[in-house]
Structures are given as structure tokens and as C-alpha cells.
Design a protein around this motif. Structure first.
Motif, PDB file in Angstrom:
ATOM      1  N   LEU A 144      -6.449  13.026 -14.121  1.00 28.61           N
ATOM      2  CA  LEU A 144      -6.069  13.825 -12.958  1.00 28.61           C
ATOM      3  C   LEU A 144      -4.621  13.524 -12.583  1.00 28.61           C
ATOM      4  CD1 LEU A 144      -9.280  13.121 -10.848  1.00 28.61           C
ATOM      5  CD2 LEU A 144      -8.724  15.261 -12.010  1.00 28.61           C
ATOM      6  N   ALA A 145      -3.987  14.452 -11.889  1.00 35.84           N
ATOM      7  CA  ALA A 145      -2.642  14.218 -11.365  1.00 35.84           C
ATOM      8  C   ALA A 145      -2.721  13.163 -10.265  1.00 35.84           C
ATOM      9  CB  ALA A 145      -2.060  15.518 -10.815  1.00 35.84           C
ATOM     10  N   GLN A 146      -1.657  12.376 -10.097  1.00 34.24           N
ATOM     11  CA  GLN A 146      -1.677  11.304  -9.099  1.00 34.24           C
ATOM     12  C   GLN A 146      -1.973  11.818  -7.682  1.00 34.24           C
ATOM     13  OE1 GLN A 146      -2.019   8.287  -9.908  1.00 34.24           O
ATOM     14  NE2 GLN A 146      -1.418   8.426 -12.042  1.00 34.24           N
ATOM     15  N   PRO A 147      -1.413  12.974  -7.247  1.00 35.19           N
ATOM     16  CA  PRO A 147      -1.774  13.469  -5.907  1.00 35.19           C
ATOM     17  C   PRO A 147      -3.277  13.770  -5.772  1.00 35.19           C
ATOM     18  CG  PRO A 147       0.249  14.511  -6.650  1.00 35.19           C
ATOM     19  CD  PRO A 147      -0.308  13.754  -7.829  1.00 35.19           C
ATOM     20  N   GLU A 148      -3.912  14.233  -6.859  1.00 36.30           N
ATOM     21  CA  GLU A 148      -5.363  14.467  -6.832  1.00 36.30           C
ATOM     22  C   GLU A 148      -6.112  13.151  -6.691  1.00 36.30           C
ATOM     23  OE1 GLU A 148      -5.766  18.503  -9.538  1.00 36.30           O
ATOM     24  OE2 GLU A 148      -5.526  16.587 -10.574  1.00 36.30           O
ATOM     25  N   LYS A 149      -5.655  12.139  -7.420  1.00 36.18           N
ATOM     26  CA  LYS A 149      -6.280  10.817  -7.309  1.00 36.18           C
ATOM     27  C   LYS A 149      -6.119  10.277  -5.890  1.00 36.18           C
ATOM     28  CE  LYS A 149      -5.828   9.579 -12.175  1.00 36.18           C
ATOM     29  NZ  LYS A 149      -6.437   8.527 -12.952  1.00 36.18           N
ATOM     30  N   GLN A 150      -4.936  10.485  -5.310  1.00 31.31           N
ATOM     31  CA  GLN A 150      -4.689  10.017  -3.948  1.00 31.31           C
ATOM     32  C   GLN A 150      -5.646  10.704  -2.972  1.00 31.31           C
ATOM     33  OE1 GLN A 150      -2.653   7.527  -3.023  1.00 31.31           O
ATOM     34  NE2 GLN A 150      -3.134   7.753  -0.852  1.00 31.31           N
ATOM     35  N   GLN A 151      -5.870  11.999  -3.140  1.00 31.16           N
ATOM     36  CA  GLN A 151      -6.815  12.716  -2.279  1.00 31.16           C
ATOM     37  C   GLN A 151      -8.216  12.128  -2.402  1.00 31.16           C
ATOM     38  OE1 GLN A 151      -6.474  16.813  -3.479  1.00 31.16           O
ATOM     39  NE2 GLN A 151      -4.884  17.251  -1.954  1.00 31.16           N
ATOM     40  N   LEU A 152      -8.625  11.798  -3.628  1.00 29.42           N
ATOM     41  CA  LEU A 152      -9.951  11.211  -3.840  1.00 29.42           C
ATOM     42  C   LEU A 152     -10.045   9.834  -3.194  1.00 29.42           C
ATOM     43  CD1 LEU A 152     -10.485  12.331  -7.538  1.00 29.42           C
ATOM     44  CD2 LEU A 152     -11.715  13.190  -5.529  1.00 29.42           C
ATOM     45  N   LEU A 153      -8.969   9.055  -3.238  1.00 33.63           N
ATOM     46  CA  LEU A 153      -8.946   7.749  -2.588  1.00 33.63           C
ATOM     47  C   LEU A 153      -9.115   7.896  -1.082  1.00 33.63           C
ATOM     48  CD1 LEU A 153      -8.375   4.625  -2.846  1.00 33.63           C
ATOM     49  CD2 LEU A 153      -6.001   5.199  -2.309  1.00 33.63           C
ATOM     50  N   GLN A 154      -8.481   8.917  -0.506  1.00 30.89           N
ATOM     51  CA  GLN A 154      -8.467   9.087   0.941  1.00 30.89           C
ATOM     52  C   GLN A 154      -9.774   9.651   1.491  1.00 30.89           C
ATOM     53  OE1 GLN A 154      -3.658   9.833   1.021  1.00 30.89           O
ATOM     54  NE2 GLN A 154      -4.916  11.301   2.073  1.00 30.89           N
ATOM     55  N   MET A 155     -10.631  10.175   0.626  1.00 30.34           N
ATOM     56  CA  MET A 155     -11.923  10.695   1.092  1.00 30.34           C
ATOM     57  C   MET A 155     -12.810   9.532   1.518  1.00 30.34           C
ATOM     58  SD  MET A 155     -12.671  13.612  -1.760  1.00 30.34           S
ATOM     59  CE  MET A 155     -13.148  15.090  -0.922  1.00 30.34           C
TER      60      MET A 155
ATOM     61  N   PRO B 164      13.797   0.369  -2.282  1.00 33.80           N
ATOM     62  CA  PRO B 164      12.417   0.472  -1.813  1.00 33.80           C
ATOM     63  C   PRO B 164      11.952   1.938  -1.779  1.00 33.80           C
ATOM     64  CG  PRO B 164      13.646  -1.050  -0.422  1.00 33.80           C
ATOM     65  CD  PRO B 164      14.637  -0.395  -1.353  1.00 33.80           C
ATOM     66  N   ALA B 165      10.754   2.166  -2.326  1.00 32.67           N
ATOM     67  CA  ALA B 165      10.199   3.519  -2.406  1.00 32.67           C
ATOM     68  C   ALA B 165       9.371   3.822  -1.161  1.00 32.67           C
ATOM     69  CB  ALA B 165       9.325   3.639  -3.655  1.00 32.67           C
ATOM     70  N   LEU B 166       9.153   5.110  -0.909  1.00 38.13           N
ATOM     71  CA  LEU B 166       8.311   5.540   0.209  1.00 38.13           C
ATOM     72  C   LEU B 166       6.854   5.544  -0.261  1.00 38.13           C
ATOM     73  CD1 LEU B 166       7.999   6.766   3.078  1.00 38.13           C
ATOM     74  CD2 LEU B 166       8.205   9.016   1.980  1.00 38.13           C
ATOM     75  N   PRO B 167       6.005   4.682   0.334  1.00 34.88           N
ATOM     76  CA  PRO B 167       4.608   4.617  -0.105  1.00 34.88           C
ATOM     77  C   PRO B 167       3.723   5.610   0.638  1.00 34.88           C
ATOM     78  CG  PRO B 167       5.052   2.841   1.443  1.00 34.88           C
ATOM     79  CD  PRO B 167       6.340   3.616   1.277  1.00 34.88           C
ATOM     80  N   ALA B 168       2.610   5.996  -0.003  1.00 36.75           N
ATOM     81  CA  ALA B 168       1.594   6.820   0.658  1.00 36.75           C
ATOM     82  C   ALA B 168       1.000   6.033   1.820  1.00 36.75           C
ATOM     83  CB  ALA B 168       0.499   7.201  -0.337  1.00 36.75           C
ATOM     84  N   ALA B 169       0.417   6.746   2.780  1.00 35.83           N
ATOM     85  CA  ALA B 169      -0.113   6.102   3.990  1.00 35.83           C
ATOM     86  C   ALA B 169      -1.462   5.431   3.773  1.00 35.83           C
ATOM     87  CB  ALA B 169      -0.226   7.132   5.114  1.00 35.83           C
ATOM     88  N   VAL B 170      -2.141   5.745   2.669  1.00 40.76           N
ATOM     89  CA  VAL B 170      -3.429   5.107   2.368  1.00 40.76           C
ATOM     90  C   VAL B 170      -3.314   4.417   1.019  1.00 40.76           C
ATOM     91  CG1 VAL B 170      -5.890   5.486   1.903  1.00 40.76           C
ATOM     92  CG2 VAL B 170      -4.740   6.770   3.724  1.00 40.76           C
ATOM     93  N   GLY B 171      -3.736   3.161   0.974  1.00 46.53           N
ATOM     94  CA  GLY B 171      -3.679   2.386  -0.253  1.00 46.53           C
ATOM     95  C   GLY B 171      -4.884   1.472  -0.371  1.00 46.53           C
ATOM     96  N   THR B 172      -4.814   0.583  -1.350  1.00 42.25           N
ATOM     97  CA  THR B 172      -5.905  -0.342  -1.658  1.00 42.25           C
ATOM     98  C   THR B 172      -5.320  -1.732  -1.870  1.00 42.25           C
ATOM     99  OG1 THR B 172      -7.047   1.474  -2.791  1.00 42.25           O
ATOM    100  CG2 THR B 172      -7.853  -0.759  -3.228  1.00 42.25           C
TER     101      THR B 172
END
Length: 195
Positions: A164-175, A57-65
Motif C-alpha cells: 500500500l502507499a504510505q498515506p494509506e498505511k497511515q490512515q490504517l494506523l489512525q483507525m 528535521p522533517a515534519l512528522p505525522a500527528a499519529v505514530g507508534t
């Protein structure tokens, strides 16, 4: 209020309204797909912060969809393929791993963003998106013109389309402000200009 949902950590960021195609081969995810299809439930997609898509099991980001399955098909290699569509964003409060290796998250759903028109200073972004989607084709190639006036929709579609890099996409998702998201994307644009 918290709700328990199964999580599918991936090396990608899913945005609300966005398309997702997956190749399913691990038993835990076959179980997830079966249960979600049977009950009409969505599952959560989170960017992997540590680990890999397959195996432990992988460690997931705290914000998802959330993702809701829209179609099933058999891939050329005989494995199960699914199409899904991004839904609500959520924040993970805690996770636990079931004995089959499937990660469940206690999540808090975020409210939908308010409908905001694309302001004139970001009008170029809507034009760029329209050209990109015309070129790429796919599910958004023939959308109603009015969608290009919706700041959230334009921001989410550019965030998933631009390289975009995945961390950049994640930042955009979290906005949570669609205009701030457009401003951030506009800041990224110079790197994609041809010399």
C-alpha cells in the motif's frame, strides 16, 4: 496526560507489534539510540509528511507508534543497525527541535484496541495473511494459530505487509476500530488480484 518522547520521522509507518530495522548514522539518532538503550525507553516513529529522513528535521505525522529496541548489530558498511518492535500508538500534541536537531514530541498515548475476533465476512483476510507470512517468512512465520483470530493483529500485519502507499498505511494506523480497518483492507484487495 502528555509525555515527551524523542521522535524518529521515517518514510515508513510502524504498526503495533510490527518489526522495524534501522541503519543509524546521524549523530542525533546515535544519541537517541544510546539514551533509549541506556534507560530502556521507547522512541516514537512517525511517517514523514514533509522533508527527508536525513538532514534538516522533517515534519512528522500527528499519529505514530512507539518503538522499543530489541537488538543492535554492525552492518557490513560498519554503521550501527538496530531492530525494534512497534508498541503503543500516540498522537503528537506539539513538537520542538533540540539543538542537536532531534525532534521531541509531547504525545498522548492511545489505549490498546479491544480484543475483537475476526468476523466471518473478513475470514478471507486472515487466510491471505497466513499465506503471505508463510511465503515471506520472518518473525511472524511461526506464530500461534490463535493470532489469526485477532482482528487488530490481522489488520496491522496486513497493513504492513501489503504494498500500500504510505498515506494509506497511515490512515490504517489512525483507525481505532479493528473491524473498520479490516473493511478498508478488504476494499483494497481487488488491486492485488492477478489478472
Amino acid at each position: 496526560m502528555l509525555k515527551a518522547i524523542p521522535l524518529f520521522p521515517l518514510d515508513t509507518v510502524l504498526f503495533p507489534g510490527g518489526p522495524l530495522r534501522l541503519r543509524i548514522f546521524e549523530q542525533r539518532y546515535l544519541d537517541l539510540v544510546r539514551d533509549c538503550a541506556r534507560d530502556g525507553r521507547a522512541f516514537g516513529v512517525c511517517l514523514i509528511l514533509e522533508g527527508r529522513e536525513a538532514g534538516e528535521p522533517a515534519l512528522p505525522a500527528a499519529v505514530g507508534t512507539t518503538a522499543r529496541i530489541t537488538d543492535f548489530y554492525t552492518l557490513p558498511d560498519g554503521l550501527l543497525g538496530i531492530s525494534a518492535e512497534g508498541g503503543e500508538r500516540f498522537q503528537v500534541a506539539s513538537t520542538r527541535v533540540r539543538d542537536n536537531g532531534l525532534v521531541y514530541g509531547e504525545v498522548r498515548f492511545w489505549p490498546d484496541e479491544p480484543a475483537v475476533a475476526v468476523p466471518p465476512e473478513h475470514g478471507l483476510l486472515a487466510t491471505i495473511l497466513e499465506r503471505l507470512l508463510d511465503e515471506i517468512g520472518g518473525v511472524f512465520a511461526k506464530v500461534e494459530r490463535t493470532r489469526y483470530d485477532d482482528a487488530s493483529w490481522v489488520g496491522f500485519r496486513l497493513a504492513e505487509t501489503l504494498p500500500l502507499a504510505q498515506p494509506e498505511k497511515q490512515q490504517l494506523l489512525q483507525m481505532t476500530d479493528p473491524l473498520q480497518r479490516l473493511a478498508r483492507i478488504q476494499h483494497y484487495l481487488p488491486r492485488f488480484q492477478r489478472a
